[in-house]
Structure formats: structure tokens, C-alpha cells
Write a protein that holds these residues in place. Structure first.
Motif, mmCIF file in Angstrom:
data_model
loop_
_atom_site.group_PDB
_atom_site.id
_atom_site.type_symbol
_atom_site.label_atom_id
_atom_site.label_comp_id
_atom_site.label_asym_id
_atom_site.label_seq_id
_atom_site.Cartn_x
_atom_site.Cartn_y
_atom_site.Cartn_z
ATOM 1 N N PRO A 217 4.112 19.322 6.832
ATOM 2 C CA PRO A 217 2.981 18.661 6.160
ATOM 3 C C PRO A 217 3.430 17.395 5.435
ATOM 4 C CG PRO A 217 3.069 21.015 5.646
ATOM 5 C CD PRO A 217 4.362 20.671 6.309
ATOM 6 N N ASN A 218 2.575 16.382 5.476
ATOM 7 C CA ASN A 218 2.839 15.178 4.696
ATOM 8 C C ASN A 218 2.733 15.498 3.207
ATOM 9 O OD1 ASN A 218 3.250 13.597 6.901
ATOM 10 N ND2 ASN A 218 1.190 12.749 6.961
ATOM 11 N N ALA A 219 3.564 14.872 2.433
ATOM 12 C CA ALA A 219 3.542 15.135 0.996
ATOM 13 C C ALA A 219 4.089 13.934 0.238
ATOM 14 C CB ALA A 219 4.366 16.379 0.668
ATOM 15 N N VAL A 220 3.665 13.798 -0.997
ATOM 16 C CA VAL A 220 4.172 12.744 -1.870
ATOM 17 C C VAL A 220 4.464 13.348 -3.238
ATOM 18 C CG1 VAL A 220 2.893 10.890 -0.728
ATOM 19 C CG2 VAL A 220 1.850 12.101 -2.641
ATOM 20 N N VAL A 221 5.212 12.619 -4.024
ATOM 21 C CA VAL A 221 5.436 13.016 -5.414
ATOM 22 C C VAL A 221 4.239 12.515 -6.218
ATOM 23 C CG1 VAL A 221 6.957 12.837 -7.409
ATOM 24 C CG2 VAL A 221 7.930 12.856 -5.098
ATOM 25 N N ALA A 222 3.368 13.433 -6.595
ATOM 26 C CA ALA A 222 2.102 13.049 -7.232
ATOM 27 C C ALA A 222 2.312 12.258 -8.522
ATOM 28 C CB ALA A 222 1.266 14.297 -7.508
ATOM 29 N N ASP A 223 3.401 12.522 -9.208
ATOM 30 C CA ASP A 223 3.656 11.807 -10.463
ATOM 31 C C ASP A 223 3.900 10.318 -10.236
ATOM 32 O OD1 ASP A 223 3.393 14.144 -11.861
ATOM 33 O OD2 ASP A 223 5.548 14.564 -11.950
ATOM 34 N N ASP A 224 4.272 9.958 -9.013
ATOM 35 C CA ASP A 224 4.534 8.548 -8.706
ATOM 36 C C ASP A 224 3.287 7.816 -8.219
ATOM 37 O OD1 ASP A 224 7.152 9.000 -9.358
ATOM 38 O OD2 ASP A 224 7.832 9.261 -7.285
ATOM 39 N N PHE A 225 2.230 8.565 -7.878
ATOM 40 C CA PHE A 225 1.017 7.953 -7.328
ATOM 41 C C PHE A 225 -0.217 8.511 -8.037
ATOM 42 C CE2 PHE A 225 4.199 7.566 -4.022
ATOM 43 C CZ PHE A 225 4.027 6.269 -3.585
ATOM 44 N N PHE A 226 -0.340 8.174 -9.307
ATOM 45 C CA PHE A 226 -1.471 8.664 -10.089
ATOM 46 C C PHE A 226 -2.544 7.576 -10.193
ATOM 47 C CE2 PHE A 226 1.915 7.047 -12.742
ATOM 48 C CZ PHE A 226 1.283 6.140 -13.580
ATOM 49 N N VAL B 66 6.439 -5.117 0.199
ATOM 50 C CA VAL B 66 6.251 -4.474 -1.108
ATOM 51 C C VAL B 66 7.257 -3.334 -1.243
ATOM 52 C CG1 VAL B 66 4.643 -3.238 -2.608
ATOM 53 C CG2 VAL B 66 3.788 -5.031 -1.079
ATOM 54 N N LYS B 67 8.037 -3.353 -2.305
ATOM 55 C CA LYS B 67 8.980 -2.262 -2.543
ATOM 56 C C LYS B 67 8.218 -0.955 -2.738
ATOM 57 C CE LYS B 67 12.739 -4.880 -4.708
ATOM 58 N NZ LYS B 67 13.583 -5.015 -5.926
ATOM 59 N N HIS B 68 8.832 0.132 -2.309
ATOM 60 C CA HIS B 68 8.135 1.415 -2.378
ATOM 61 C C HIS B 68 7.760 1.786 -3.805
ATOM 62 C CE1 HIS B 68 7.707 5.897 -2.016
ATOM 63 N NE2 HIS B 68 6.955 5.477 -1.027
ATOM 64 N N GLU B 69 8.597 1.438 -4.757
ATOM 65 C CA GLU B 69 8.279 1.781 -6.144
ATOM 66 C C GLU B 69 7.110 0.966 -6.693
ATOM 67 O OE1 GLU B 69 12.141 -0.768 -6.349
ATOM 68 O OE2 GLU B 69 11.247 0.762 -5.048
ATOM 69 N N ASN B 70 6.720 -0.102 -5.967
ATOM 70 C CA ASN B 70 5.596 -0.934 -6.405
ATOM 71 C C ASN B 70 4.319 -0.682 -5.606
ATOM 72 O OD1 ASN B 70 7.319 -2.193 -8.249
ATOM 73 N ND2 ASN B 70 7.916 -3.772 -6.783
ATOM 74 N N ASP C 238 1.224 0.404 -7.620
ATOM 75 C CA ASP C 238 0.588 -0.662 -8.392
ATOM 76 C C ASP C 238 -0.382 -1.477 -7.543
ATOM 77 O OD1 ASP C 238 2.100 0.126 -10.567
ATOM 78 O OD2 ASP C 238 3.718 -1.296 -10.141
ATOM 79 N N VAL C 239 -0.142 -1.522 -6.240
ATOM 80 C CA VAL C 239 -1.051 -2.228 -5.338
ATOM 81 C C VAL C 239 -2.226 -1.333 -4.957
ATOM 82 C CG1 VAL C 239 -1.267 -3.386 -3.104
ATOM 83 C CG2 VAL C 239 0.834 -3.637 -4.434
ATOM 84 N N LEU C 240 -1.948 -0.069 -4.681
ATOM 85 C CA LEU C 240 -2.999 0.854 -4.245
ATOM 86 C C LEU C 240 -4.096 1.022 -5.291
ATOM 87 C CD1 LEU C 240 -0.889 3.659 -2.511
ATOM 88 C CD2 LEU C 240 -2.369 1.986 -1.394
ATOM 89 N N VAL C 241 -3.727 1.070 -6.560
ATOM 90 C CA VAL C 241 -4.734 1.317 -7.600
ATOM 91 C C VAL C 241 -5.678 0.132 -7.787
ATOM 92 C CG1 VAL C 241 -3.295 2.966 -8.865
ATOM 93 C CG2 VAL C 241 -3.148 0.526 -9.417
ATOM 94 N N ALA D 57 -4.703 8.360 -1.155
ATOM 95 C CA ALA D 57 -5.588 9.413 -1.653
ATOM 96 C C ALA D 57 -5.125 9.912 -3.015
ATOM 97 C CB ALA D 57 -5.634 10.565 -0.654
ATOM 98 N N CYS D 58 -3.823 9.984 -3.192
ATOM 99 C CA CYS D 58 -3.268 10.441 -4.466
ATOM 100 C C CYS D 58 -3.590 9.454 -5.591
ATOM 101 C CB CYS D 58 -1.758 10.612 -4.322
ATOM 102 S SG CYS D 58 -0.991 11.601 -5.613
#
Length: 287
Positions: free
Chosen positions: A168-177, A252-256, A259-262, A284-285
Motif C-alpha cells: 500500500p502507498n503510504a506517507v508520513v502524515a506528520d510531514d503532510f498536514f 522542488v525538494k521533497h521536504e518543500n 509547502d506547495v501542495l497546501v 490528499a494528506c
């Protein structure tokens, strides 16, 4: 100026490697507890060649392979074997993991691994159609190269379901709030985070944007990513005078990414082969 350009190339190389890593070989060692070490084998990226150690502790081999297109190395069948064998013996590799069906190094590594009696695993997150030559040939190639794998995650190679897994696809939710306050309430912002290449549907994106902008004057686009078709995106902006409504951020760096998605109300994915990619989960996150 030269140092700045070199740093930019290094950044782009690392970003490309994050998305296009080719072959991962795993070494297991045993002391008082199990230890797993990862060695990455990929092709050179500009000046990034030789052996490097990543910040995560993984060791990476950047091999001098010729590139054909879209960061894909020239298929060599068995010419890759001497280098591969040297690395496997030197690093005392136990398991070989290949990723991505379009990677020639991946297919060759899997075949060479079985030649050396090593277990091989293949993973992929793309779906290929049956109505174009490229997809048909890729499916046939998968069927050939995966005939002797020990475990994999694809269903296009006529394999026994017992050796197929779905991860399953997954992300660290704390990084994409989410951050609803970051959006411009006076506009509708559509965000695209993708490599600008054919497989990611950039041609479709270029054809869709002018039509959407013509129908909905309150819509604007933010595009994050770079690639061979970046020039077509720029040409589209100039042709339809959309410089103020279509912002192209480049790599775009992954850590940034968050900031673009929001900034967006809608996330747009035009990939031709990915049914449910990580970018969609991240978007989605972010709400």
C-alpha cells in the motif's frame, strides 16, 4: 556563478535519484542483532560519479552508463554483468531489488542476480496499457525478466499469485498536514507536482491548461517539477499568454513539497501509467 550552477546540478541529480533509483542490493550482517545495509546501484548523474555515501547511511554506486532518454541508461544485456558482479562480491550482497519496469539496469540486475544464485525482488508502481507498442513491449519484457524472481509486486508478467505482493502507498502524515489558511480564497488554485516527461502525461497537461483557463478565469495553476518537456510547458504559457496564471516552480525538494501542495484547492495528476501514485496520497494528506 559556476559554483552556484554546480550546486544546482547536484541538487537536481539527488532529486532525480530519489525518483529514479534503479537497483538496490541488500547486505545482511549478524552481530548481537540483525543488521541490514543497503547499497544502491544507478547510473551517473552529470558530475556525480563513482562511489558516494548518502546522508541516510546508504552506499551508492554511480556507474558510467550512457543514457538514451529520460534518465534511462542504454540497455547492454550482459555488458553490465562484470561491474555488477564486482559490486556484489565486494559488498557481499545477499538480496537484489530492482525497481521500475522502464529501467534497463533493473532488468539486467535481476537477470544477473539469478545468474549468480542470488534471490531477486522486483517492485513497480506503474500500469501499462495494451493499445500501444511501448506498453506491449514493456509487458513482454517484464514477463521475460521476471520468470525467475523470488518475489515481486506486479501482475503483468503472468506470475504465480503466491509470489506477488501489494504494498500500500503510504506517507508520513506528520510531514503532510493541511493548512487551509495558505490558500488564496479569491482564486481556485490547481497544483501539479510531477516530473515533466511523457510518461507523466505532460502532453495532456499542456493541452488541458489553456482550455481550463479559457473556461474559468478564476483558475490558476502551480506546477512543481522539471524534465525534458519543461520547454513545452513554457511554450504553452507564452503562446496563450498565461504567465500570470501558470506558475512553473521547477524542481522542488521533497521536504518543500508540502509547502506547495497546501497552496492548492485541487491536485491534478495526469500520469499515463500511475493509477495511484505517492503524489496523490501526499496531496490528499494535505487536504
Amino acid at each position: 556563478m559556476g559554483k552556484k550552477q554546480n550546486k544546482e546540478k547536484e541538487k537536481n541529480a539527488l532529486e532525480s535519484q530519489r525518483r529514479l533509483h534503479i537497483c538496490v542490493v541488500i547486505r545482511k550482517g549478524f552481530t548481537h542483532r540483525k543488521l541490514v545495509q543497503v547499497v544502491i546501484i544507478t547510473h551517473a548523474y552529470d558530475s556525480r560519479t563513482g562511489v558516494r555515501y548518502l546522508t541516510s547511511g546508504a552506499k551508492a554506486y554511480y556507474l558510467p552508463h550512457w543514457l538514451v532518454t529520460d534518465q534511462v541508461s542504454l540497455p547492454t544485456i550482459y555488458s553490465f554483468f562484470p561491474l555488477f558482479r564486482y559490486i556484489v562480491i565486494r559488498e557481499r550482497i545477499d538480496i537484489v531489488h530492482g525497481h521500475q519496469a522502464f529501467s534497463s539496469m533493473c532488468h539486467e540486475a535481476i537477470i544477473n542476480a539469478k545468474t549468480m544464485g542470488l534471490p531477486a525482488v522486483f517492485t513497480d508502481h506503474s500500469l501499462f496499457r495494451f493499445d500501444d507498442v511501448s506498453s506491449v513491449l514493456t509487458n513482454k519484457l517484464l514477463k521475460f525478466s521476471l520468470t525467475d524472481v523470488d518475489h515481486n509486486t506486479v501482475l503483468r508478467a503472468s506470475l504465480d499469485p503466491e509470489i506477488v505482493s501489494v504494498i500500500p502507498n503510504a506517507v508520513v502524515a506528520d510531514d503532510f498536514f493541511p493548512d487551509p489558511g495558505a490558500r488564496d480564497s479569491t482564486k481556485i488554485t490547481i497544483v501539479v507536482i510531477s516530473r515533466l516527461v511523457y510518461r507523466k502525461g505532460t502532453d495532456l497537461l499542456v493541452s488541458v491548461i489553456p482550455r481550463v483557463c479559457a473556461l474559468f478565469p478564476q483558475v490558476e495553476f502551480i506546477i512543481g517539477g522539471d524534465g525534458a518537456k519543461r520547454v513545452e510547458v513554457d511554450q504553452m504559457r507564452e503562446k496563450y499568454l498565461l504567465q500570470d496564471r501558470v506558475k512553473v516552480l521547477g524542481s522542488v525538494k521533497h521536504e518543500n513539497v508540502r509547502d506547495v501542495l497546501v497552496l492548492g484547492h485541487i491536485f491534478l495528476n495526469t500520469s499515463l501509467t500511475e493509477a495511484f501514485c505517492i503524489a496523490i496520497v501526499e496531496a490528499a494528506c494535505c487536504g
